[in-house]
Design a protein around this motif. Sequence first.
Motif, PDB file in Angstrom:
ATOM      1  N   UNK A 232       0.826  -1.204   0.000  1.00 41.90           N
ATOM      2  CA  UNK A 232       0.000   0.000   0.000  1.00 41.90           C
ATOM      3  C   UNK A 232       0.862   1.256   0.000  1.00 41.90           C
ATOM      4  N   UNK A 233       0.303   2.301  -0.553  1.00 44.27           N
ATOM      5  CA  UNK A 233       0.885   3.637  -0.492  1.00 44.27           C
ATOM      6  C   UNK A 233      -0.240   4.643  -0.340  1.00 44.27           C
ATOM      7  N   UNK A 234       0.077   5.779   0.270  1.00 45.87           N
ATOM      8  CA  UNK A 234      -0.893   6.870   0.385  1.00 45.87           C
ATOM      9  C   UNK A 234      -0.270   8.135  -0.196  1.00 45.87           C
ATOM     10  N   UNK A 235      -0.901   8.635  -1.241  1.00 40.64           N
ATOM     11  CA  UNK A 235      -0.445   9.865  -1.873  1.00 40.64           C
ATOM     12  C   UNK A 235      -1.211  11.055  -1.304  1.00 40.64           C
ATOM     13  N   UNK A 236      -0.518  12.171  -1.226  1.00 43.62           N
ATOM     14  CA  UNK A 236      -1.140  13.415  -0.800  1.00 43.62           C
ATOM     15  C   UNK A 236      -0.855  14.494  -1.825  1.00 43.62           C
ATOM     16  N   UNK A 237      -1.770  15.438  -1.937  1.00 43.89           N
ATOM     17  CA  UNK A 237      -1.563  16.592  -2.817  1.00 43.89           C
ATOM     18  C   UNK A 237      -2.142  17.810  -2.115  1.00 43.89           C
ATOM     19  N   UNK A 238      -1.272  18.754  -1.815  1.00 42.50           N
ATOM     20  CA  UNK A 238      -1.688  19.963  -1.120  1.00 42.50           C
ATOM     21  C   UNK A 238      -1.674  21.147  -2.074  1.00 42.50           C
TER      22      UNK A 238
ATOM     23  N   UNK B 133      -9.905  10.744  -1.250  1.00 41.61           N
ATOM     24  CA  UNK B 133     -10.559  11.527  -0.210  1.00 41.61           C
ATOM     25  C   UNK B 133      -9.952  12.926  -0.218  1.00 41.61           C
ATOM     26  N   UNK B 134     -10.589  13.835   0.518  1.00 42.79           N
ATOM     27  CA  UNK B 134     -10.058  15.199   0.545  1.00 42.79           C
ATOM     28  C   UNK B 134     -10.353  15.858   1.878  1.00 42.79           C
ATOM     29  N   UNK B 135      -9.526  16.826   2.195  1.00 44.20           N
ATOM     30  CA  UNK B 135      -9.713  17.673   3.367  1.00 44.20           C
ATOM     31  C   UNK B 135      -9.905  19.080   2.819  1.00 44.20           C
ATOM     32  N   UNK B 136     -11.154  19.533   2.777  1.00 48.75           N
ATOM     33  CA  UNK B 136     -11.436  20.834   2.169  1.00 48.75           C
ATOM     34  C   UNK B 136     -10.813  21.982   2.960  1.00 48.75           C
ATOM     35  N   UNK B 137     -10.735  21.840   4.258  1.00 48.79           N
ATOM     36  CA  UNK B 137     -10.163  22.905   5.083  1.00 48.79           C
ATOM     37  C   UNK B 137      -8.676  23.112   4.788  1.00 48.79           C
ATOM     38  N   UNK B 138      -8.015  22.031   4.359  1.00 49.11           N
ATOM     39  CA  UNK B 138      -6.581  22.101   4.084  1.00 49.11           C
ATOM     40  C   UNK B 138      -6.270  22.053   2.589  1.00 49.11           C
ATOM     41  N   UNK B 139      -7.323  22.097   1.767  1.00 46.44           N
ATOM     42  CA  UNK B 139      -7.133  22.057   0.299  1.00 46.44           C
ATOM     43  C   UNK B 139      -6.217  20.910  -0.122  1.00 46.44           C
ATOM     44  N   UNK B 140      -6.486  19.753   0.441  1.00 41.03           N
ATOM     45  CA  UNK B 140      -5.639  18.591   0.213  1.00 41.03           C
ATOM     46  C   UNK B 140      -6.474  17.415  -0.262  1.00 41.03           C
ATOM     47  N   UNK B 141      -5.932  16.669  -1.195  1.00 39.58           N
ATOM     48  CA  UNK B 141      -6.569  15.449  -1.682  1.00 39.58           C
ATOM     49  C   UNK B 141      -5.609  14.293  -1.456  1.00 39.58           C
ATOM     50  N   UNK B 142      -6.186  13.130  -1.156  1.00 36.85           N
ATOM     51  CA  UNK B 142      -5.405  11.928  -0.864  1.00 36.85           C
ATOM     52  C   UNK B 142      -5.804  10.805  -1.816  1.00 36.85           C
ATOM     53  N   UNK B 143      -4.888   9.876  -1.994  1.00 35.78           N
ATOM     54  CA  UNK B 143      -5.199   8.650  -2.732  1.00 35.78           C
ATOM     55  C   UNK B 143      -4.597   7.495  -1.959  1.00 35.78           C
ATOM     56  N   UNK B 144      -5.460   6.718  -1.308  1.00 37.77           N
ATOM     57  CA  UNK B 144      -5.025   5.517  -0.608  1.00 37.77           C
ATOM     58  C   UNK B 144      -5.027   4.366  -1.602  1.00 37.77           C
ATOM     59  N   UNK B 145      -3.875   3.769  -1.804  1.00 38.43           N
ATOM     60  CA  UNK B 145      -3.730   2.708  -2.795  1.00 38.43           C
ATOM     61  C   UNK B 145      -3.356   1.414  -2.086  1.00 38.43           C
ATOM     62  N   UNK B 146      -4.252   0.439  -2.162  1.00 40.43           N
ATOM     63  CA  UNK B 146      -4.036  -0.865  -1.535  1.00 40.43           C
ATOM     64  C   UNK B 146      -3.943  -1.950  -2.612  1.00 40.43           C
TER      65      UNK B 146
END
Length: 121
Positions: free
Chosen positions: A17-23, A70-83
């Motif tokens: 697994x990996x988890x990507x983030x984009x801020x 998924x995303x965190x709107x307060x932090x303008x961040x999107x994630x991609x959990x890859x399993x």
Amino acid sequence: QVQLVESGGGLVQAGGSLRLSCAASGSIFSITFMRWYRQAPGKQRELVATIDSGGSRNYAESVKGRFTISRDNAKNTVFLQMNSLKPEDTGVYYCNADIYSSSRRYLPNYWGQGTQVTVSS
């Protein structure tokens, strides 16, 4: 000035697994759609997953059941959990977003610089 910065890529064995983030940073008023694309060597860039500001999600058939956006709107961040990663998931993963700047200028298809994901067999 608006910037998208991805992180979290790397080398992982098949099944891992990996988890990507984009801020997103800068003079941002709001972000509507946020997306993850990927591009494998010698292939065209393909859309992997999309999420809107309300949380509605869509996935490419090849990643359904394995990836979660998924995303965190307060932090303008999107994630991609890859399993359950497969070697065919290897590629450069790019963040993409439709952004309204603080001056209400519409900035569609804003791209990050990409992060490399390599899945070994």
